[in-house]
Scaffold this active site. Sequence first.
Site, PDB file in Angstrom:
ATOM      1  N   SER A 119      12.490  20.849 -51.047  1.00 33.85           N
ATOM      2  CA  SER A 119      11.578  20.791 -50.192  1.00 33.85           C
ATOM      3  C   SER A 119       9.988  20.916 -50.328  1.00 33.85           C
ATOM      4  CB  SER A 119      11.706  20.924 -48.842  1.00 33.85           C
ATOM      5  OG  SER A 119      11.810  22.397 -48.996  1.00 33.85           O
ATOM      6  N   LYS A 167       7.814  26.983 -46.702  1.00 34.56           N
ATOM      7  CA  LYS A 167       7.078  25.480 -46.438  1.00 34.56           C
ATOM      8  C   LYS A 167       5.196  26.190 -47.016  1.00 34.56           C
ATOM      9  CE  LYS A 167      10.709  23.121 -45.065  1.00 34.56           C
ATOM     10  NZ  LYS A 167      10.969  22.132 -45.833  1.00 34.56           N
TER      11      LYS A 167
END
Length: 231
Positions: A51, A123
């Site tokens: 990701s 993230k």
Amino acid sequence: MRTSVRWPWPWWGSRPTPLWVEAGVLVLVAVLLSVAVKALFLQTFYVPSESMEPTLTGHDDGIQDRIVVQKVSYWGRDPHRGEVVVFRDPGGWLRTEEAARPNTAQRLLATAGLYPSGGHLVKRVIGVGGDRVQCCDTQGRIEINGLPIEEDYVLDPEATARSPFDVTVPEGYLWVMGDNRANSADSRAHASEPGDGFVPVDMVVGKVAFVVWPWDDRAVLEDPEVFDSLD
């Protein structure tokens, strides 16, 4: 006449301390120091998915980046926009393979900070408390408080606009997104769930500072300057 005091063996006295006792004390001290460093300063993690590519590598040919997270930056402040952070699962974010449990030895080493931890997410912070974050403008760019952001760290910029959203981040929370927008179950994917996709600031472990392994991926992570205009 002065007399000398003899302390009981093994710590003091005329008898030498056995080697196994000295080794045990040294190991205990090293573990305690490692735990203190992990709790206050640095901690290692592995990247559980793709990701955050291309910034961080997940399952590319089975290789997972080992990263070092520093905690000093957040002693006196909350995370800033653009920073890459590691945080605990706010609830149901981790996929089964990302949440795989290590064995007993690995858990013990991870507790002491001697083995990269899993069970966390990594993230990039896009919005902080009070920000209105929208996707997207006519050029497919995210807007923060009405200002478009040029995200040159994103793997596929066109993928960003495929999941439109318009949110206002509550105080004490973050809106986070992966750099691989086409393959990142980030705040967007959890916006309709309890918590609305926001990550509580107190779940942030720290800021990603270095990639230390594999050797070819080693790097120091720099914060993108594109967010500076918002400050």
